[in-house]
Design an enzyme around this catalytic site. Sequence first.
Site, PDB file in Angstrom:
ATOM      1  CG  ASP A   1     -27.890   8.227   5.773  1.00  0.00           C
ATOM      2  OD1 ASP A   1     -28.861   7.635   6.247  1.00  0.00           O
ATOM      3  OD2 ASP A   1     -26.768   7.702   5.625  1.00  0.00           O
TER       4      ASP A   1
ATOM      5  CE1 TYR B   1     -24.694   9.444   2.209  1.00  0.00           C
ATOM      6  CE2 TYR B   1     -25.481   7.246   1.733  1.00  0.00           C
ATOM      7  CZ  TYR B   1     -25.175   8.226   2.639  1.00  0.00           C
ATOM      8  OH  TYR B   1     -25.354   7.993   3.966  1.00  0.00           O
TER       9      TYR B   1
ATOM     10  CE  LYS C   1     -20.724  24.132   8.570  1.00  0.00           C
ATOM     11  NZ  LYS C   1     -21.034  24.449   9.970  1.00  0.00           N
TER      12      LYS C   1
ATOM     13  CG  ASP D   1     -23.417  23.780  12.149  1.00  0.00           C
ATOM     14  OD1 ASP D   1     -24.197  24.205  11.271  1.00  0.00           O
ATOM     15  OD2 ASP D   1     -22.318  24.305  12.377  1.00  0.00           O
TER      16      ASP D   1
END
Length: 360
Positions: free
Chosen positions: A248, A124, A191, A224
């Site tokens: 988000d 972002y 991740k 995940d």
Amino acid sequence: MKYTVTLIPGDGVGPDVVEAARRVLEATGIEFQWEVVNAGADALEEEGSLLPERLFESIKKNKLALKGPTTTPIGTGFRSVNVALRKTLDLYACLRPCRSYAGIPSRYENIDIVVVRENTEDLYAGIEFEEGTPEAEKVLSLISQSTTEKIRKDSGISLKLISETGSRRIVRFAFEYARANSRKKVSAVHKANIMKFSDGLFLNVARDVAKTYPEIEFEDVIIDNLCAQLVQQSRQFDILVLPNLYGDIVSDLCAGLVGGLGVAPGANIGNEEAVFEATHGSAPKYTGLNKVNPVAMILSGVMMLRYINERAAADRLEAALVETLAEGKSVTYDLKPGRGAANAVGTSEMADAIIARLIS
Ligand code: NAD
């Protein structure tokens, strides 16, 4: 004490829900002076700017703002009022509590998760290069000099930037919030197995910060896996701290766990200023219909009361809201079984019902 608060009605359903929140906040007996300055599509029409300079001046002066959702015009090259506001004021922490309340239809019960999203960096940061432009070519050629990986020449580029500074302050924020609100556990989401130098940095910093809060349990979760766990065993989570993009997405997921966007509040908090706003957007198709759920915006107001340490007023307002929801009589269409039932009330009538309980 009287609090001066910048009031940003927003557009779409913004003015309806902000007015509902303003009225219930006043009914708590806390005194507010509202400085109304708009942003977004309506401000563009009225003042020629999506984000008038006087808005920043007002928030910097008052330190507090209550904001309605704003539409991001598509195809204008303008990124988003919200992203610009968060970046300009360095509102680095996005706080989104997701809690189940009786009377809000949901597939899940007893959820109480707080999402702490980093608000200023990651994908972002807004550093992008359009496919085929000389700038993109320049960046691609620079990258190809330092890697053996093959890069397609027709790639668009969005940079994922995660810093030690940004990670440290957001993880600290999560732990400080845990401490101040007697929460038990912080889970850092990442991740890092794939993105070793961005998410990996975030994770290393999170582990480091966690050592300074030995009384609070810490764990890390791969994004995940978190998504699967949230759906199957959401109650194991307490506070989630995440980089911007995962934050988000996961905050909308958590809003879904507790009944949807209409009931999910939020705050964007920096070292100096704080802007309180619902998670949902401007839902343009409901503009001016006095129809949508004011709960997310009202709960954002409850968060504002807690932030300014008006805890008794916050508790009373939340209790009045909880009772109204549990009774299920004066609630908006989305909270009625089957959605849109004929006996639903409008946004402002739901606020009236909450006010009636507050002042009785
Ligand atoms: P949205 O949240 O505006 O609406 C999606 C759907 O969610 C609505 O059609 C409605 O069915 C439901 N919904 C949303 N708020 C509700 C409420 N209070 N009560 C009941 N139901 C509600 O999302 P969108 O359609 O993707 O976005 C519309 C605009 O809002 C876009 O321009 C987007 O950029 C903007 N947006 C602004 C903010 C913000 O200002 N903070 C946040 C998200 C999206």
